[in-house]
Structures are given as C-alpha cells and as structure tokens.
Motif scaffolding. Sequence first.
Motif, PDB file in Angstrom:
ATOM      1  N   ALA A 220      27.827  42.559  20.884  1.00 27.03           N
ATOM      2  CA  ALA A 220      27.468  42.104  22.167  1.00 27.03           C
ATOM      3  C   ALA A 220      28.069  40.577  22.109  1.00 27.03           C
ATOM      4  N   PRO A 221      29.418  40.193  22.367  1.00 20.93           N
ATOM      5  CA  PRO A 221      29.855  38.882  22.135  1.00 20.93           C
ATOM      6  C   PRO A 221      29.537  38.260  23.424  1.00 20.93           C
ATOM      7  N   ARG A 222      28.839  37.072  23.117  1.00 23.39           N
ATOM      8  CA  ARG A 222      28.407  36.077  23.993  1.00 23.39           C
ATOM      9  C   ARG A 222      28.724  34.805  23.530  1.00 23.39           C
ATOM     10  N   HIS A 223      28.937  33.649  24.621  1.00 25.31           N
ATOM     11  CA  HIS A 223      29.081  32.474  24.000  1.00 25.31           C
ATOM     12  C   HIS A 223      27.716  31.715  23.713  1.00 25.31           C
ATOM     13  N   HIS A 224      26.524  32.041  24.113  1.00 23.33           N
ATOM     14  CA  HIS A 224      25.135  31.519  23.796  1.00 23.33           C
ATOM     15  C   HIS A 224      24.175  32.838  23.581  1.00 23.33           C
ATOM     16  N   VAL A 225      23.532  32.810  22.724  1.00 21.63           N
ATOM     17  CA  VAL A 225      22.259  33.750  22.562  1.00 21.63           C
ATOM     18  C   VAL A 225      20.859  32.865  22.295  1.00 21.63           C
ATOM     19  N   ALA A 226      20.144  32.983  23.325  1.00 22.59           N
ATOM     20  CA  ALA A 226      18.812  32.328  23.475  1.00 22.59           C
ATOM     21  C   ALA A 226      18.994  30.779  22.996  1.00 22.59           C
ATOM     22  N   GLY A 227      19.848  30.265  23.662  1.00 23.50           N
ATOM     23  CA  GLY A 227      20.145  28.993  23.718  1.00 23.50           C
ATOM     24  C   GLY A 227      20.862  28.370  22.478  1.00 23.50           C
ATOM     25  N   ARG A 228      21.451  29.204  21.758  1.00 19.89           N
ATOM     26  CA  ARG A 228      22.084  28.903  20.494  1.00 19.89           C
ATOM     27  C   ARG A 228      23.633  29.499  20.533  1.00 19.89           C
ATOM     28  N   PRO A 229      24.853  28.765  20.413  1.00 15.86           N
ATOM     29  CA  PRO A 229      26.129  29.322  20.626  1.00 15.86           C
ATOM     30  C   PRO A 229      26.361  30.037  19.253  1.00 15.86           C
ATOM     31  N   THR A 230      27.235  31.152  19.594  1.00 17.42           N
ATOM     32  CA  THR A 230      27.603  31.895  18.600  1.00 17.42           C
ATOM     33  C   THR A 230      29.143  31.806  18.530  1.00 17.42           C
ATOM     34  N   LEU A 231      29.293  32.041  17.182  1.00 19.75           N
ATOM     35  CA  LEU A 231      31.056  31.755  16.560  1.00 19.75           C
ATOM     36  C   LEU A 231      31.610  32.868  16.091  1.00 19.75           C
ATOM     37  N   THR A 232      32.894  33.077  16.199  1.00 19.73           N
ATOM     38  CA  THR A 232      33.729  34.038  15.761  1.00 19.73           C
ATOM     39  C   THR A 232      33.768  33.747  14.187  1.00 19.73           C
ATOM     40  N   ILE A 233      34.268  34.939  13.256  1.00 19.95           N
ATOM     41  CA  ILE A 233      34.358  34.623  11.926  1.00 19.95           C
ATOM     42  C   ILE A 233      35.307  33.511  11.633  1.00 19.95           C
ATOM     43  N   ARG A 234      36.359  33.491  12.190  1.00 17.69           N
ATOM     44  CA  ARG A 234      37.272  32.565  12.193  1.00 17.69           C
ATOM     45  C   ARG A 234      36.724  31.056  12.527  1.00 17.69           C
ATOM     46  N   GLN A 235      36.262  31.168  13.370  1.00 21.51           N
ATOM     47  CA  GLN A 235      35.547  29.648  13.945  1.00 21.51           C
ATOM     48  C   GLN A 235      34.681  29.114  12.868  1.00 21.51           C
ATOM     49  N   THR A 236      33.707  30.214  12.256  1.00 21.08           N
ATOM     50  CA  THR A 236      32.700  29.675  11.305  1.00 21.08           C
ATOM     51  C   THR A 236      33.615  29.266  10.103  1.00 21.08           C
ATOM     52  N   ALA A 237      34.549  30.010   9.717  1.00 15.79           N
ATOM     53  CA  ALA A 237      35.307  29.492   8.432  1.00 15.79           C
ATOM     54  C   ALA A 237      35.951  28.102   8.705  1.00 15.79           C
ATOM     55  N   VAL A 238      36.562  27.836   9.771  1.00 17.57           N
ATOM     56  CA  VAL A 238      37.227  26.435  10.131  1.00 17.57           C
ATOM     57  C   VAL A 238      36.124  25.462  10.030  1.00 17.57           C
ATOM     58  N   LEU A 239      34.968  25.847  10.634  1.00 20.94           N
ATOM     59  CA  LEU A 239      33.913  24.835  10.827  1.00 20.94           C
ATOM     60  C   LEU A 239      33.573  24.476   9.479  1.00 20.94           C
ATOM     61  N   ASP A 240      33.198  25.332   8.427  1.00 20.40           N
ATOM     62  CA  ASP A 240      32.799  25.212   6.990  1.00 20.40           C
ATOM     63  C   ASP A 240      33.747  24.297   6.336  1.00 20.40           C
ATOM     64  N   LEU A 241      34.966  24.608   6.477  1.00 19.00           N
ATOM     65  CA  LEU A 241      35.971  23.796   6.009  1.00 19.00           C
ATOM     66  C   LEU A 241      36.040  22.454   6.722  1.00 19.00           C
ATOM     67  N   MET A 242      35.986  22.255   7.732  1.00 18.61           N
ATOM     68  CA  MET A 242      35.885  20.949   8.347  1.00 18.61           C
ATOM     69  C   MET A 242      34.794  20.295   7.890  1.00 18.61           C
ATOM     70  N   ALA A 243      33.601  20.784   7.583  1.00 15.77           N
ATOM     71  CA  ALA A 243      32.427  20.151   7.223  1.00 15.77           C
ATOM     72  C   ALA A 243      32.590  19.769   5.617  1.00 15.77           C
ATOM     73  N   ASP A 244      33.370  20.446   4.914  1.00 15.77           N
ATOM     74  CA  ASP A 244      33.689  19.664   3.615  1.00 15.77           C
ATOM     75  C   ASP A 244      34.795  18.733   3.827  1.00 15.77           C
ATOM     76  N   GLY A 245      35.225  18.406   4.857  1.00 12.57           N
ATOM     77  CA  GLY A 245      36.152  17.285   5.019  1.00 12.57           C
ATOM     78  C   GLY A 245      37.517  17.669   4.973  1.00 12.57           C
ATOM     79  N   HIS A 246      38.035  18.872   4.890  1.00  8.40           N
ATOM     80  CA  HIS A 246      39.431  19.182   4.900  1.00  8.40           C
ATOM     81  C   HIS A 246      39.835  19.106   6.309  1.00  8.40           C
ATOM     82  N   GLY A 247      41.325  18.573   6.161  1.00  6.54           N
ATOM     83  CA  GLY A 247      42.356  18.485   7.202  1.00  6.54           C
ATOM     84  C   GLY A 247      42.807  19.906   7.739  1.00  6.54           C
ATOM     85  N   ASN A 248      43.619  19.771   8.905  1.00  2.00           N
ATOM     86  CA  ASN A 248      43.956  21.081   9.388  1.00  2.00           C
ATOM     87  C   ASN A 248      45.050  21.803   8.559  1.00  2.00           C
TER      88      ASN A 248
END
Length: 119
Positions: A48-76
Amino acid sequence: MNTTTSHKSPCGAVRMPYSALTQLLAAGPDPAPASVSASAPAPAAAAAPRHHVAGRPTLTIRQTAVLDLMADGHGNAVIARTLRCSEHTVKNTIYDLMSRLQARNRAHAVAHALRHGLI
C-alpha cells in the motif's frame, strides 16, 4: 547465507537484498514505486504505497539509500557511484525527497528523516 540478486534498472545494475526483492515482487505490479517504511519490514507496508502513514512519511528503497548516504556526508557523485546510477537520477531522487519531506535543504532532509525514524 546472504543472498543478493541483480536487478537491471534504467541507471544500470543495482544489487538488492533477496528479502527486499521478494517484498517488492509480493506487492504486485504497480505503476507507482512501492513505498517501504524503513522500520516496517512487513510486506503489507509495501503493498500500500502512500506518501504518509499515520503522520509519518514513507520512502522508497532508493530514497532511503540516498538519504543514508547524504547523512554520511557524501555528495551526488559518490552517491551515484555507490548506487550504480547516474548523478541525474540522484538529483531527481533528492528533489523528490525534499518535496516528500518538505525540507529546505539536504541537512534539513536528514534531520527530518532522523526525527521520524526513517534512517
């Protein structure tokens, strides 16, 4: 035994854990990418893909991977090499992330994801 499988995508070969692949396949065909919450491993969340579940946004696998690498300080460029896709794909993913999380910049997106337990 850690089994991985390759999946061809428009930006090249991407390695995906077998368990993630089975969850995506169990969700069935869907014109929109399957959204999977980082903390909800149940296949029902992918069905059931949705942008928000119970007030919390959900992310795709790719978005989560990009966000993890962004959090580690990596550039594009590093993110693109790590995920084996183009920098253009990374930029589009970040643009969608910023919109989905309603973030003003990369730091704000990472902070928002940490606060909501997305990474």
